[in-house]
Motif scaffolding. Structure first.
Motif, PDB file in Angstrom:
ATOM      1  N   LEU A   1      -4.023 -15.499   9.158  1.00 36.86           N
ATOM      2  CA  LEU A   1      -3.746 -14.076   9.183  1.00 36.86           C
ATOM      3  C   LEU A   1      -3.377 -13.668   7.760  1.00 36.86           C
ATOM      4  O   LEU A   1      -2.642 -14.389   7.086  1.00 36.86           O
TER       5      LEU A   1
ATOM      6  N   SER B   1      -6.373  -9.189   2.978  1.00 37.54           N
ATOM      7  CA  SER B   1      -7.648  -9.889   3.168  1.00 37.54           C
ATOM      8  C   SER B   1      -7.399 -11.381   3.291  1.00 37.54           C
ATOM      9  O   SER B   1      -6.817 -11.997   2.385  1.00 37.54           O
ATOM     10  N   GLY B   2      -7.831 -11.959   4.396  1.00 42.46           N
ATOM     11  CA  GLY B   2      -7.703 -13.399   4.566  1.00 42.46           C
ATOM     12  C   GLY B   2      -8.496 -14.171   3.531  1.00 42.46           C
ATOM     13  O   GLY B   2      -8.090 -15.269   3.123  1.00 42.46           O
TER      14      GLY B   2
ATOM     15  N   PRO C   1      -1.251  -6.624   6.203  1.00 39.85           N
ATOM     16  CA  PRO C   1      -2.192  -6.127   7.208  1.00 39.85           C
ATOM     17  C   PRO C   1      -3.473  -5.588   6.577  1.00 39.85           C
ATOM     18  O   PRO C   1      -3.461  -5.101   5.439  1.00 39.85           O
ATOM     19  N   ILE C   2      -4.563  -5.688   7.320  1.00 45.57           N
ATOM     20  CA  ILE C   2      -5.852  -5.210   6.828  1.00 45.57           C
ATOM     21  C   ILE C   2      -5.776  -3.749   6.404  1.00 45.57           C
ATOM     22  O   ILE C   2      -6.315  -3.357   5.358  1.00 45.57           O
TER      23      ILE C   2
ATOM     24  N   ILE D   1      -8.612 -13.598  14.117  1.00 45.27           N
ATOM     25  CA  ILE D   1      -7.562 -14.403  13.508  1.00 45.27           C
ATOM     26  C   ILE D   1      -7.791 -15.889  13.807  1.00 45.27           C
ATOM     27  O   ILE D   1      -8.470 -16.251  14.761  1.00 45.27           O
TER      28      ILE D   1
ATOM     29  N   SER E   1     -13.325 -11.388  11.114  1.00 39.89           N
ATOM     30  CA  SER E   1     -12.403 -10.328  11.476  1.00 39.89           C
ATOM     31  C   SER E   1     -11.419 -10.785  12.543  1.00 39.89           C
ATOM     32  O   SER E   1     -10.418 -10.112  12.791  1.00 39.89           O
TER      33      SER E   1
ATOM     34  N   ASN F   1      -9.651 -11.082   8.569  1.00 36.39           N
ATOM     35  CA  ASN F   1      -8.313 -11.486   8.999  1.00 36.39           C
ATOM     36  C   ASN F   1      -8.048 -12.968   8.787  1.00 36.39           C
ATOM     37  O   ASN F   1      -6.908 -13.378   8.580  1.00 36.39           O
ATOM     38  N   SER F   2      -9.095 -13.782   8.867  1.00 31.94           N
ATOM     39  CA  SER F   2      -8.891 -15.220   8.675  1.00 31.94           C
ATOM     40  C   SER F   2     -10.071 -15.821   7.941  1.00 31.94           C
ATOM     41  O   SER F   2     -11.189 -15.299   7.982  1.00 31.94           O
TER      42      SER F   2
END
Length: 232
Positions: free
Chosen positions: A193, A203-204, A197-198, A33, A31, A172-173
């Motif tokens: 990233l 989803s990274g 956006p989440i 970055i 979660s 995030n990553s």
């Protein structure tokens, strides 16, 4: 910029070894970055190391140095305990090229935290809302993808965890490292990233899967160019 150093996130690492050829790999999802810049470390023919939780940036390189000097996985962990007085806040995983495994989950690791040792497989996780059930999902996905290349199996292992946890595991990553002895080109991919956006469905891990699909057909081309450059 104000940075919250008490942030309690979610992270999962999967370390694997292929005993047939000594290939080592790590896949991580978090979660946080830019996790690929801090946590995974692999040296061909030596070891794969994951350092997570309240990560000490020195731990991964130091662990590889100690393996290079001939220490066993257990001896490396003991040396790290002497080196790092905050180890109780961290998670460390070591999988050597000859199959040794060392794992540590400190008592101060955030949220639910733990590790699982399997045959040529090591899992580390913290902040996991489903605890051991997450590891069960990872192991199942990894086992069911037997016969695929290691990189695919590692990605499927992470995807198995994401399928179980859903929105409870915002990614995030993500990072994917695979090192094979004698191979000219290696897998070294990361998403720092997500492209969206989440809270908009990004989803990274999904981005990493797309990146891997784009990169895979080019692996042999890049390997050939590295030893015998030629124009298009």
């Amino acid at each position: 910029m104000n940075i919250d150093l008490t942030h309690k996130g979610t992270m999962l690492s999967v370390l694997a070894r292929d005993p047939a050829d000594g290939t080592l790999g790590i896949a991580l999802a978090s979660s946080s970055i830019a996790i690929g810049a801090r946590c995974p470390h692999v040296e061909t023919g030596r070891a794969a190391v994951a350092s997570q939780g309240f990560t000490n940036l020195k731990v991964g390189p130091l662990a590889l140095d100690l393996v290079r000097c001939g220490l066993t996985a257990a001896e490396v962990l003991e040396a790290l305990r002497q080196h790092d007085r905050w180890l109780d806040y961290r998670q460390i995983g070591i999988l050597t090229a000859d199959g040794q495994i060392g794992a540590h989950t400190g008592a101060q690791a955030t949220g639910w935290a733990g590790h699982r040792v399997g045959q040529d497989l090591l899992l580390l996780g913290n902040g996991l809302s489903r605890g051991e059930a997450t590891f069960d999902a990872v192991v199942t996905a990894h086992r069911e993808s037997g016969g695929l290349p290691m990189a695919d199996r590692l990605l499927r292992a992470l995807e198995g965890a994401k399928a179980l946890l859903g929105d409870a595991f915002p990614i995030n990553s993500a990072s994917l490292l695979v090192r094979s002895p004698g191979a000219e080109s290696q897998i070294d991919l990361r998403v720092d990233l997500p492209s969206s956006p989440i809270d908009e469905g990004g989803s990274g891990l999904a981005d990493l899967r797309r990146l891997y699909a784009e990169y895979l057909p080019l692996v042999d081309i890049y390997a050939a160019r590295s030893v015998a450059p030629r124009p298009f």
